[in-house]
Every structure is written in C-alpha cells, then in structure tokens.
Design a protein around this motif. Structure first.
Motif, PDB file in Angstrom:
ATOM      1  N   ILE A  27       0.819  -1.224   0.000  1.00  0.00           N
ATOM      2  CA  ILE A  27       0.000   0.000   0.000  1.00  0.00           C
ATOM      3  C   ILE A  27       0.848   1.268   0.000  1.00  0.00           C
ATOM      4  O   ILE A  27       0.406   2.333  -0.424  1.00  0.00           O
ATOM      5  N   LEU A  28       2.100   1.161   0.466  1.00  0.00           N
ATOM      6  CA  LEU A  28       2.988   2.330   0.470  1.00  0.00           C
ATOM      7  C   LEU A  28       3.419   2.741  -0.939  1.00  0.00           C
ATOM      8  O   LEU A  28       4.059   3.771  -1.106  1.00  0.00           O
ATOM      9  N   ALA A  29       3.054   1.923  -1.934  1.00  0.00           N
ATOM     10  CA  ALA A  29       3.411   2.250  -3.314  1.00  0.00           C
ATOM     11  C   ALA A  29       2.823   3.582  -3.739  1.00  0.00           C
ATOM     12  O   ALA A  29       3.449   4.344  -4.496  1.00  0.00           O
ATOM     13  N   PHE A  30       1.628   3.916  -3.241  1.00  0.00           N
ATOM     14  CA  PHE A  30       0.978   5.149  -3.669  1.00  0.00           C
ATOM     15  C   PHE A  30       1.683   6.376  -3.097  1.00  0.00           C
ATOM     16  O   PHE A  30       1.834   7.395  -3.765  1.00  0.00           O
ATOM     17  N   GLU A  31       2.121   6.285  -1.847  1.00  0.00           N
ATOM     18  CA  GLU A  31       2.890   7.385  -1.262  1.00  0.00           C
ATOM     19  C   GLU A  31       4.216   7.560  -1.999  1.00  0.00           C
ATOM     20  O   GLU A  31       4.632   8.676  -2.300  1.00  0.00           O
ATOM     21  N   ALA A  32       4.857   6.437  -2.306  1.00  0.00           N
ATOM     22  CA  ALA A  32       6.134   6.503  -3.024  1.00  0.00           C
ATOM     23  C   ALA A  32       5.948   7.082  -4.424  1.00  0.00           C
ATOM     24  O   ALA A  32       6.751   7.896  -4.891  1.00  0.00           O
ATOM     25  N   LYS A 153      -1.866   3.780 -12.794  1.00  0.00           N
ATOM     26  CA  LYS A 153      -2.849   2.874 -13.398  1.00  0.00           C
ATOM     27  C   LYS A 153      -3.386   1.899 -12.357  1.00  0.00           C
ATOM     28  O   LYS A 153      -4.587   1.609 -12.335  1.00  0.00           O
ATOM     29  N   LEU A 154      -2.501   1.394 -11.502  1.00  0.00           N
ATOM     30  CA  LEU A 154      -2.951   0.493 -10.439  1.00  0.00           C
ATOM     31  C   LEU A 154      -3.945   1.195  -9.527  1.00  0.00           C
ATOM     32  O   LEU A 154      -4.980   0.616  -9.146  1.00  0.00           O
ATOM     33  N   ARG A 213      -2.179  -8.132 -12.056  1.00  0.00           N
ATOM     34  CA  ARG A 213      -1.123  -7.909 -13.052  1.00  0.00           C
ATOM     35  C   ARG A 213      -0.445  -6.556 -12.835  1.00  0.00           C
ATOM     36  O   ARG A 213       0.786  -6.445 -12.925  1.00  0.00           O
ATOM     37  N   LEU A 214      -1.252  -5.548 -12.556  1.00  0.00           N
ATOM     38  CA  LEU A 214      -0.683  -4.215 -12.332  1.00  0.00           C
ATOM     39  C   LEU A 214       0.133  -4.167 -11.040  1.00  0.00           C
ATOM     40  O   LEU A 214       1.121  -3.438 -10.949  1.00  0.00           O
ATOM     41  N   MET A 215      -0.282  -4.923 -10.042  1.00  0.00           N
ATOM     42  CA  MET A 215       0.500  -5.001  -8.810  1.00  0.00           C
ATOM     43  C   MET A 215       1.901  -5.536  -9.097  1.00  0.00           C
ATOM     44  O   MET A 215       2.906  -5.025  -8.583  1.00  0.00           O
ATOM     45  N   GLU A 216       1.961  -6.542  -9.937  1.00  0.00           N
ATOM     46  CA  GLU A 216       3.256  -7.150 -10.240  1.00  0.00           C
ATOM     47  C   GLU A 216       4.156  -6.215 -11.051  1.00  0.00           C
ATOM     48  O   GLU A 216       5.384  -6.299 -10.958  1.00  0.00           O
ATOM     49  N   GLY A 217       3.561  -5.332 -11.838  1.00  0.00           N
ATOM     50  CA  GLY A 217       4.352  -4.461 -12.691  1.00  0.00           C
ATOM     51  C   GLY A 217       4.528  -3.050 -12.173  1.00  0.00           C
ATOM     52  O   GLY A 217       5.033  -2.179 -12.890  1.00  0.00           O
ATOM     53  N   SER A 218       4.106  -2.792 -10.942  1.00  0.00           N
ATOM     54  CA  SER A 218       4.186  -1.438 -10.374  1.00  0.00           C
ATOM     55  C   SER A 218       5.027  -1.442  -9.105  1.00  0.00           C
ATOM     56  O   SER A 218       5.601  -2.459  -8.709  1.00  0.00           O
TER      57      SER A 218
END
Length: 469
Positions: A27-32, A153-154, A213-218
């Motif tokens: 979930i920290l991907a969005f902050e990053a 996109k994710l 799929r987007l999780m794996e590529g993001s």
C-alpha cells in the motif's frame, strides 16, 4: 487526507497487505509514487528551458512587477524556497522508506541525516563512490516516470475494483431482502443468457486479474530498499540542480561544487548574472523589507507571506475566481456593445454570480467608486469603449496571475489526476499569494467599476426595445 480516502486505503491494506518490507511496498506504493512524481516534476522544472522561462517570463511578468515585487533576487529566493520545500517532502518519504529497509546501502537507514548534511553543504566525497547519485541521473528519472505511470494505473484500477465490489455487496443485500428471483419464460435464443449478477461476477473476476497484473508491474511489488535508493539518489540530484541554478542568488543554499562524475552542467547550468533591479516597471516598488528578504530561504519549509499580502488573508483563490469571472464577463460584453443579438439572461446570470463571490470589502469599495464617478459622467459609445479598453489592459496582467493561482491550488489538490502529475508546477511567486493586498484590491475594484459601466450602458441601450415589447 479525507476520511473516505483513509477508509478506502485501510480496506486495501487489509485485503492486499500493508507492504513496506523488502518483499514489496504494498500500500505504500501510492505514497512513493506521489513522491516520485514530485521529484520528476522538480527535475523538469529545473531544466535549462524552464529556468530561463522562470527568470525571463514568470518573474518579470507585469502583474508580478505591479503588485508583488520588482526585486528579482527576492523573487528568486521565493521560487527557490518553494522548490526546496517540495524537495524536503520527497526526501521525507525516501527517509521513511529507507528506515523500513532490511537490506540495502547503509546510508538509506539514516537518509534524513544524509540529506540534512547535504543541505548544509557537507557533501562527503564517499557519496560519489558508495552512493553513486551523480551517475545515470537521466536514466533514474525515466525509471521513476515508468514507476509512476504504472502505479497510477494500479490506483485507478483498484478504485474501479472497489466500485464493482460495492455493486456486488448491494446486489447481495438486495437478494437477501427480496428473495430469489423467479424464473421467467424466455425464447429459446435467450435461454443461454446470463442470470442477473453473472455479468457483474465476470467483470469482478476480470478486474481482479487486472489489478493483480498491475500489482506485479508497479511499485506495489518493488522492494522498499530499491525504491528508497532510487529516490534518495534522485533527491540529492535535484538538490544539486537547485544549488547550481540558484546558489549564486539565494543565501543559505549549499554551494555544491560538482565532484568527479557529476554531469549536471551539461543539462542545467547556472543562471546568468542577475539583471539590474533598476530596469523595472516605473510604477511599481518592492513591498517587502530587507530583513524579510534575508530570511526567505531559511524559512523555505514554511514560507509565510507578510501580513499585507493576499496570501496572509487566505483570499488568493477567491480573488483569482473574481478576476477569472471578470475576464469571462468582459469577453461576453465585447460583441454585445455593437450587436443586438445577445443572451441577456446568460449575461445577467454571470453578473449575479460575480457579485455574489465578491468579498464585502471589495463590494463596498465598488459601490463607493460607482457613486463617486456616476455624477456628471458622460455615457456614450466612445466612453464605454474607452472604459472597456482600460479594463482589458488591466486584465492582461491580472488575468495570468489569477489563472496561475487557480492552477497552483488545483495542482496541489488530492484529486487522482493531480496526485501523480509529473509536469512542472506553477510556483507561488507567480500567483496572487505574495501580492500586496491593497494594490490588488484597488486593481480589482477598477476592473469591476469599468465592467459595471459597460454593463449599465448596454442595459440602457437595450431598454427602449424591451419596453416596446
């Protein structure tokens, strides 16, 4: 962050994992991604083209000179201060991610101290070899662009998944209250048609696969130490760009001497020597005292406008909306003065909206000015045309500041379209934020009085035809 957004993220964290470890950000991907988008935006803002545009156009705009300041050195300090404040926020995200790393370079675990030392100018030579942040800068920023695009996109597809799941919950709730749907006779050709809800289930399954799929590529699946290292190097690269571009004009900036391997001068060299501040608009003068100029950069983390500015009153967005509405009304009145074909109802609606958004001080000043000018004032087409020209000239320099103010606020909103934006952003120094409030209000009053004359003349000119009907 809004309550709805917090609950949505909490639900995602519960369903997909909290993240933050070396297995992946989660979930920290969005902050990053938001921090990366800001770093890319800063990188683009500091290109040769953008820095030249800032100095030659934005900081020398007529509106800035009239109601903010003509002191180019001071304006550069304000611009630089905001850039550094944005960089501080991105550096904070990199430091938080680095502190969570189980592996990676040692400097990641204490990046906040490394960054603080870099801002003080204590750039250790070991950073050139152990960190390597001066090498491959362009490649790193392109990599961050790809990460931001994929993670954006994710974010959008997760939002769509949440809506589909909400629809599924509503359908299940409806079924529980309504009971089973009775079978309906149907033609043979339709007997194979999907039952109610099957289409939704297929959409849900397809959307969940897309999200995976987007999780794996993001960034969701990228290890925290890799993300932190990429961001940390980019933070230091942006700091170096800022120092090279503004260091000669902004007291307190680290005077970073490019060490071996640095290639920043090839893409963003230092600014030219500052032009003489005597070559300015004659009717304008700086509104800040000298001691305020000296502290502009030192307070870059929280640039506070002086009490006599619009920003100090918190009214810059409202004043900007008034100016933009006045522009719209003027454009609508120009053809109306010479034509009988005009939508009177639309114009009256625009005038009413403009009047309602006026602060009480502006409203009272306009009324007083109209009473003062009304006595004995000749009213013919030539006088109205002159008034319209005067309003048009004022809006030519007020309008750009108003539009930049609206853009500045929009770019810093929490909307998805802006959260991951990577284009160069508007700076506060271009907006009404630091504008002298009295000067700005006087100009707005003059615009509104001139518009009132134009509208009044047009109403009077059309009145006999209305009465004949």
């Amino acid at each position: 962050m809004p309550v709805g957004a917090r609950s949505w993220l909490a639900d995602l964290r519960a369903r997909f994992g909290g993240g933050g470890g070396d297995a992946g950000l989660g979930i920290l991907a969005f902050e990053a991604a938001a921090a990366m988008s800001r770093l890319v935006s800063l990188h683009r803002s500091l290109s040769d083209v953008e820095v030249r545009r800032l100095r030659a156009d934005a900081l020398r705009a007529e509106g800035v000179a009239r109601i903010t300041s003509t002191d180019q050195s001071f304006l550069l300090r304000l611009a630089c201060g905001e850039l550094v404040a944005d960089l501080d926020r991105a550096a904070g995200t990199a430091a938080r991610l680095g502190a969570r790393c189980c592996t990676g370079a040692p400097f990641l675990h204490d990046f906040d101290s490394v960054y603080a030392e870099a801002k003080r100018g204590n750039v250790l030579a070991r950073l050139d070899t152990t960190v390597g942040f001066s090498k491959g800068t362009a490649k790193r920023f392109r990599k961050m662009e790809r990460h931001v695009d994929a993670t954006a996109k994710l974010y959008a597809e997760m939002d769509a998944l949440s809506e589909l799941e909400a629809s599924e919950r509503r359908m299940e709730q409806w079924k529980r209250h309504s009971g089973p749907i009775p079978a309906q006779p149907a033609p043979a050709a339709k007997r194979q048609a999907a039952e109610p809800g099957e289409k939704l289930i297929r959409e849900l399954n397809s959307q969940r696969q897309k999200v995976r799929r987007l999780m794996e590529g993001s960034l969701w699946s990228v290890a925290a130490h890799k993300v932190s290292k990429l961001m940390a190097k980019s933070v230091l690269a942006v700091l170096a760009r800022i120092s090279i571009a503004f260091g000669a004009y902004v007291p307190g900036l680290p005077l970073l001497t490019p060490i071996r391997g640095w290639a920043f001068r090839r893409t963003s060299g230092p600014l030219q020597a500052a032009a003489s501040t005597t070559a300015v608009v004659r009717h304008s003068a700086p509104i800040f005292r000298q001691n305020q100029k000296d502290t502009a950069f030192s307070a870059s983390g929280s640039i506070k406008p002086p009490a006599n500015t619009i920003g100090a009153s918190g009214m810059e967005r409202r004043y900007a909306n008034v100016i933009v509405s006045a522009e719209t009304l003027l454009r609508a009145r120009k053809p109306a003065i010479h034509s009988e074909e005009v939508d009177v109802g639309v114009n009256l609606s625009k005038r009413d909206e403009l009047y309602k958004m006026l602060p009480m001080t502006i409203r009272a000043a306009v009324k007083a000015k109209l009473r003062e000018n009304w006595r004995g004032q000749p009213m013919d087409e030539a006088a109205v045309a002159a008034s319209m020209d005067a309003v048009d000239r004022m809006l030519r320099w007020l309008g750009p500041m108003a539009h930049d103010t609206v853009r500045w606020h929009d770019e810093r909103s929490m909307e998805r379209a802006q959260r991951f934006s990577m284009r160069p952003h508007a700076l506060m120094v271009q907006t009404l934020h630091f504008a002298d409030r009295q000067k700005a209000e006087d100009a707005i009053v003059e615009v509104l009085v001139g518009l009132s004359w134009v509208c009044w003349y047009d109403d009077v000119r059309r009145r006999p035809a209305d009465w004949d009907d």
